[in-house]
Scaffold this active site. Structure first.
Site, PDB file in Angstrom:
ATOM      1  N   SER A 206       2.441  -8.359  -9.087  1.00 49.41           N
ATOM      2  CA  SER A 206       1.336  -7.483  -8.653  1.00 49.41           C
ATOM      3  C   SER A 206       2.137  -6.044  -8.015  1.00 49.41           C
ATOM      4  O   SER A 206       2.753  -6.133  -8.358  1.00 49.41           O
ATOM      5  CB  SER A 206       0.360  -8.343  -8.071  1.00 49.41           C
ATOM      6  OG  SER A 206      -0.660  -7.308  -7.556  1.00 49.41           O
ATOM      7  N   TYR A 220      -3.467   2.588 -11.346  1.00 47.31           N
ATOM      8  CA  TYR A 220      -2.520   1.604 -11.207  1.00 47.31           C
ATOM      9  C   TYR A 220      -3.171   0.410 -10.262  1.00 47.31           C
ATOM     10  O   TYR A 220      -3.169  -0.796 -10.808  1.00 47.31           O
ATOM     11  CB  TYR A 220      -1.208   1.967 -10.231  1.00 47.31           C
ATOM     12  CG  TYR A 220      -0.200   1.074  -9.928  1.00 47.31           C
ATOM     13  CD1 TYR A 220       0.560   0.504 -10.779  1.00 47.31           C
ATOM     14  CD2 TYR A 220       0.315   0.938  -8.739  1.00 47.31           C
ATOM     15  CE1 TYR A 220       1.574  -0.467 -10.551  1.00 47.31           C
ATOM     16  CE2 TYR A 220       0.925   0.038  -8.314  1.00 47.31           C
ATOM     17  CZ  TYR A 220       1.818  -0.699  -9.232  1.00 47.31           C
ATOM     18  OH  TYR A 220       3.039  -1.366  -8.913  1.00 47.31           O
ATOM     19  N   LYS A 224      -3.466  -4.195 -10.691  1.00 44.39           N
ATOM     20  CA  LYS A 224      -2.786  -4.937  -9.799  1.00 44.39           C
ATOM     21  C   LYS A 224      -3.667  -5.906  -8.917  1.00 44.39           C
ATOM     22  O   LYS A 224      -3.383  -7.034  -8.867  1.00 44.39           O
ATOM     23  CB  LYS A 224      -1.789  -4.041  -8.890  1.00 44.39           C
ATOM     24  CG  LYS A 224      -0.780  -3.510  -9.590  1.00 44.39           C
ATOM     25  CD  LYS A 224       0.028  -4.460 -10.454  1.00 44.39           C
ATOM     26  CE  LYS A 224       1.432  -3.698 -11.227  1.00 44.39           C
ATOM     27  NZ  LYS A 224       2.125  -4.531 -11.887  1.00 44.39           N
TER      28      LYS A 224
END
EC number: 1.1.1.102
Length: 363
Positions: A206, A220, A224
Site C-alpha cells: 500500500s 493514487y 492504496k
C-alpha cells in the site's frame, strides 16, 4: 519468520523500482530460491534480469499458454477457468478438464511451456510478461507456473505507480490507470494466489498515503486505501495465511522521478519533511521488519506515526512495531495534536486556492 532462502517468490511489478530491488535482494542473499519477475513489459523484464544478474544469466521467459477460442471465460475472453480451484488437487483437476475440452489449442500451448521447463529448472530467476490488471491473463500465468512447478511460496504485489496531479487536471485514462495499476494488479494476483496456494505468504504494498490521503493524490491514494481495507478483510477470511501489508514512504525510483515532474506545489508543501530514502534502504527495512514477525510495515518514522493515528476497528489484528505505543500515541495525538495540524493543513490549502484564484483573475 521471513526467509529469503529456499523460496519460490513471485514479484509482481518486478521490472523496476522496489519490485526489481527485491529481485536483486533475493538474487544476492539466497542460493536456492527461485525468483519470478512479472510485469507487462517484456523489454523491461529482460533488462531487469540482466541488471540483477550482472549479465551472468540470459533472461528466461515463461510463455503463458494460449487457450481455445471455443472456451470463452465469463468476461468474454478465452481463459482456463480456475475459479473453483481452491487447492492443488482442484487446480490439476480443472486443468485436465479444460485440456480435454480444448485439446488441440491447449496441447499446442502446453508443449511451448513444457519446452521451457528445462531452462526454467536451471535458472534461478525467470520472468513472465503479463498484464496483471487482466484477470484472465493472471489465470494463464498461474497455469504457466503450475506447468513449471513454480507455484509461489511468497507473493510480493509491488506493482503500482502514481501520477500526482489535481483531480480536475487528470485525464480519464490516468484515473483508470490509477485503479488498474494500484488496485487491480494486486487484487487479481492475491486472489488467485489465495485460491491456489493458501499456504503462501501474501505481501501487499500500500502506501503511507493510505493513512492520510491529501491533495494531489486522487489518482493514487484511494486505491492504496482500498488495499489497506483488503488486508483487514483477508485477515478475517484467511486466518491460516500470513498476510502482510507494507506502507512505504517516499523512496527514490524511476517512478519517483516522474512523480516529481507532475506533483503540484501544494502537495510538496504538505509532504514537507518526507524525504525519499534509497530503494535499497526501503527494501532492506521491509525485509528487516518482516523477518521479525511484523506484518504491518512502514519504512520511516512519519509512516509509523501516521499509522498510530489510524488504530481503528480493524486494527485488532494489527501487527506493527511497538503497536501498544502506537495506540497510546494515537489516542493522545488524535485529541491534542491532529486538530491543530488539520487547521494548519486547511490554512495551507485555502491559501493556495486563493493564490491560484488571483493568478487566474489576472490572466
Amino acid at each position: 519468520m521471513f526467509c529469503l532462502e529456499d523460496q519460490v517468490v513471485l514479484i509482481a511489478g518486478g521490472s523496476q523500482g522496489l519490485g526489481k530491488q527485491f529481485g536483486q535482494k533475493y538474487w544476492d542473499e539466497s542460493r536456492h530460491s527461485k525468483i519470478i519477475l512479472v510485469s507487462r513489459s517484456d523489454v523491461k523484464l529482460r533488462n531487469a534480469i540482466t541488471d540483477i544478474t550482472g549479465g551472468r544469466q540470459e533472461p528466461v521467459e515463461l510463455v503463458m499458454p494460449e487457450v481455445a477460442a471455443s472456451e470463452p471465460s465469463a468476461s468474454g475472453s478465452s481463459a482456463i477457468n480456475l475459479s473453483k480451484s481452491s487447492n492443488h488437487a482442484g487446480f490439476e483437476s480443472e486443468l485436465r478438464s479444460n485440456s480435454n475440452r480444448s485439446s488441440s489449442s491447449l496441447k499446442e500451448s502446453t508443449n511451448v511451456v513444457t519446452h521451457l521447463t528445462t531452462n526454467a529448472a536451471d535458472s534461478r530467476i525467470v520472468y513472465i510478461a503479463c498484464d496483471l490488471s487482466d484477470p484472465d491473463a493472471v489465470e494463464r500465468m498461474f497455469v504457466t507456473l503450475q506447468h513449471n512447478n513454480l507455484l509461489p511460496t511468497q507473493v510480493l504485489a509491488c506493482a503500482g505507480g502514481s501520477i500526482p496531479k489535481l483531480f480536475t487536471d487528470l485525464t480519464a485514462k490516468e484515473l483508470e490507470m490509477g485503479v488498474k495499476m494500484n488496485y487491480m494488479t494486486t487484487l487479481f494476483v492475491i486472489h488467485k494466489a489465495a485460491q491456489m496456494v493458501p499456504q503462501a505468504h501474501l505481501i501487499l504494498f500500500s502506501s503511507s498515503t493510505a493513512f492520510f490521503p491529501f491533495i494531489g493524490y486522487s489518482q493514487y491514494a484511494p486505491a492504496k486505501v482500498s488495499l489497506k481495507a483488503l488486508t483487514s478483510i483477508l485477515r478475517h477470511e484467511l486466518p491460516n495465511t500470513r498476510i502482510s501489508c507494507v506502507y512505504p514512504g517516499n523512496f527514490y525510483s524511476e517512478g519517483y522521478v516522474l512523480e516529481e515532474m507532475s506533483k503540484p506545489d501544494i502537495t510538496k508543501s504538505i509532504e514537507g519533511s518526507s524525504y525519499p530514502i534509497s530503494c535499497e534502504e526501503c527494501c532492506d527495512k521491509i525485509v528487516w521488519w518482516l523477518n521479525r514477525g511484523y506484518d504491518d510495515v512502514t519504512t520511516d518514522s512519519i509512516g509509523w506515526f501516521l499509522m498510530s493515528l489510524d488504530m481503528g476497528l480493524n486494527k485488532h489484528n494489527n501487527n506493527s512495531a511497538y503497536w501498544f505505543v502506537q495506540w497510546l500515541i494515537g489516542v493522545i495525538a488524535n485529541l491534542l495534536v491532529v486538530p491543530f495540524y488539520m487547521v494548519l493543513c486547511s490554512y495551507q490549502i485555502n491559501k493556495w486556492h486563493k493564490q491560484n484564484k488571483n493568478k487566474n483573475t489576472l490572466l
